[in-house]
Design a protein around this motif. Sequence first.
Motif, PDB file in Angstrom:
ATOM      1  N   THR A 219       2.444   1.675  -3.440  1.00 28.83           N
ATOM      2  CA  THR A 219       1.442   2.159  -4.398  1.00 28.83           C
ATOM      3  C   THR A 219       1.189   3.647  -4.213  1.00 28.83           C
ATOM      4  OG1 THR A 219       0.361  -0.004  -4.499  1.00 28.83           O
ATOM      5  CG2 THR A 219      -0.934   1.907  -5.203  1.00 28.83           C
ATOM      6  N   SER A 220       1.045   4.092  -2.964  1.00 24.66           N
ATOM      7  CA  SER A 220       0.780   5.506  -2.710  1.00 24.66           C
ATOM      8  C   SER A 220       1.965   6.380  -3.109  1.00 24.66           C
ATOM      9  CB  SER A 220       0.423   5.731  -1.232  1.00 24.66           C
ATOM     10  OG  SER A 220       1.523   5.467  -0.391  1.00 24.66           O
ATOM     11  N   VAL A 221       3.171   5.888  -2.901  1.00 25.31           N
ATOM     12  CA  VAL A 221       4.375   6.640  -3.291  1.00 25.31           C
ATOM     13  C   VAL A 221       4.445   6.772  -4.809  1.00 25.31           C
ATOM     14  CG1 VAL A 221       6.893   6.442  -3.427  1.00 25.31           C
ATOM     15  CG2 VAL A 221       5.741   6.153  -1.229  1.00 25.31           C
TER      16      VAL A 221
ATOM     17  N   THR B  98      11.134   4.807   2.026  1.00 23.19           N
ATOM     18  CA  THR B  98      10.667   3.929   0.954  1.00 23.19           C
ATOM     19  C   THR B  98      11.417   4.296  -0.320  1.00 23.19           C
ATOM     20  OG1 THR B  98       8.460   3.842   1.961  1.00 23.19           O
ATOM     21  CG2 THR B  98       8.653   3.162  -0.345  1.00 23.19           C
TER      22      THR B  98
ATOM     23  N   GLU C 114       5.391  11.295   5.924  1.00 24.62           N
ATOM     24  CA  GLU C 114       4.975  12.697   5.925  1.00 24.62           C
ATOM     25  C   GLU C 114       5.136  13.349   7.286  1.00 24.62           C
ATOM     26  OE1 GLU C 114       1.204  13.416   4.016  1.00 24.62           O
ATOM     27  OE2 GLU C 114       1.516  11.738   2.633  1.00 24.62           O
TER      28      GLU C 114
ATOM     29  N   SER D  37       0.830  -1.202   0.000  1.00 21.20           N
ATOM     30  CA  SER D  37       0.000   0.000   0.000  1.00 21.20           C
ATOM     31  C   SER D  37       0.862   1.248   0.000  1.00 21.20           C
ATOM     32  CB  SER D  37      -0.926  -0.010   1.226  1.00 21.20           C
ATOM     33  OG  SER D  37      -1.643   1.200   1.313  1.00 21.20           O
ATOM     34  N   ARG D  38       1.920   1.228   0.795  1.00 25.69           N
ATOM     35  CA  ARG D  38       2.835   2.372   0.860  1.00 25.69           C
ATOM     36  C   ARG D  38       3.516   2.578  -0.489  1.00 25.69           C
ATOM     37  NH1 ARG D  38       4.390   7.343   2.147  1.00 25.69           N
ATOM     38  NH2 ARG D  38       6.618   7.540   2.645  1.00 25.69           N
TER      39      ARG D  38
ATOM     40  N   ARG E  65       1.901   6.611  -6.977  1.00 23.56           N
ATOM     41  CA  ARG E  65       0.842   7.520  -7.431  1.00 23.56           C
ATOM     42  C   ARG E  65       1.209   8.981  -7.162  1.00 23.56           C
ATOM     43  NH1 ARG E  65      -0.586   3.051  -8.925  1.00 23.56           N
ATOM     44  NH2 ARG E  65       0.817   3.836 -10.523  1.00 23.56           N
ATOM     45  N   ALA E  66       1.839   9.247  -6.027  1.00 26.94           N
ATOM     46  CA  ALA E  66       2.248  10.622  -5.706  1.00 26.94           C
ATOM     47  C   ALA E  66       3.310  11.109  -6.683  1.00 26.94           C
ATOM     48  CB  ALA E  66       2.777  10.688  -4.271  1.00 26.94           C
TER      49      ALA E  66
ATOM     50  N   LEU F  80       4.980  16.397   0.607  1.00 22.73           N
ATOM     51  CA  LEU F  80       4.802  14.946   0.606  1.00 22.73           C
ATOM     52  C   LEU F  80       6.085  14.210   0.988  1.00 22.73           C
ATOM     53  CD1 LEU F  80       2.698  14.473  -2.665  1.00 22.73           C
ATOM     54  CD2 LEU F  80       1.879  14.490  -0.295  1.00 22.73           C
TER      55      LEU F  80
END
Length: 395
Positions: free
Chosen positions: A13-15, A46, A70, A10-11, A17-18, A107
């Motif tokens: 994926t979020s990184v 990460t 963050e 999940s981490r 996408r950001a 971010l």
Amino acid sequence: MGDMTVITESRITSVVRAAEALLSHRAGSAVVLDDPEDLGGSGRTTVVRVRVAQNPLSLDRSLVIKALPEHEDPQAFHREIASYKYATALPNESRPGPQLIASDSDLRIMVLSDLGHGRTMLEYLAGVDPVETSRAVSAWGQALGRMHAATVGGEGDFLALLRRGPSGTQGRDILRDEALRSIDSVVGHTAALDVVVPDQVVESLRAAATLFDEGDHRAFSPSDVGPENILLNDDGVQFMDYEWGGFRDATLDIAYALVTITAQLPPRTSARATDLEVSMVDAWRSEVHSIWPALAHEREMQRKVLLARQLWVWLSTVWMLPSDPEATDHADAEFDVADFGAAGFTHDWALHTNDPRVIVSRWTDLAAAAGRAGDDEIAVFATAMGVALQRIWLA
């Protein structure tokens, strides 16, 4: 373990996408990143390699994303961003590592050029081919020297980049702070170990600590120039981690590299450590002697590197000792291995170790280096420290 995997994915994926959003905003049209590969990181960080699937910016085919939590103290992030910006502006032949492509301070995310796969210096040091290892170490020294030579006089530019960060992020150098703290404990720790510390040794440790803020050889440093952070690829030697980068006396860097080499050598090649040290120093000096001619004098060179080396050996030892020096007194008690690292230092530096054999070896190597430099006081002190730590940790 399953929950940990989900959180990690999940981490990542979020990184990704950001980073896509950051690059798309910069391009004015969609950038698509795919095939994320977790490159690890230092625990809280990460690091992900991605393929650029949709590319309006003519970016490289792959990029590396580095993200901090963050909620992280912004100081490290902004110092690292300033370091990457400064290094990216250097000429290609002097650039020490990846280029900064984009970043977002809110971010805590940065997008870097991908250095590729290559081989780390750890692999070369563990290798069985002595010629290959020696060449790699010489290349490491040369790259360090080229970076130093290219950045002499650039401190004002670097400080200007630092000032663009939030107020209060400009001045702190975490290794400097740790070094000063460690020196304050010299008398207490040596007394507890029943080792006599000459006044000259304490004075030389304090003199070494001033090299963070002054010195005759100021240049840019990524900070942690140990073998874990050195990659050799088709373009040569690359420095992979600029966290806490800044300007300091360059002898701190070459001494840091020397101290962190030997722990990585397999027992069968440890006898060659001195030869590798000489190769590294000679290669570094070949790149900097024209701007710092005093280093052409062998005794002066050895004296200055020894001064910095002693500080790193002392600091790495303090990180292994209890915070309270009185707890180091084990003359009448068994030593508990659980006390290792009780000073509570958590950053992932190449200098840091929890292996008592590495620390004892560093004192032995320091004594030998002091002998070669003709500094009897440091040689005798280093020998006594090695014997004392051998007794309480390894007997």
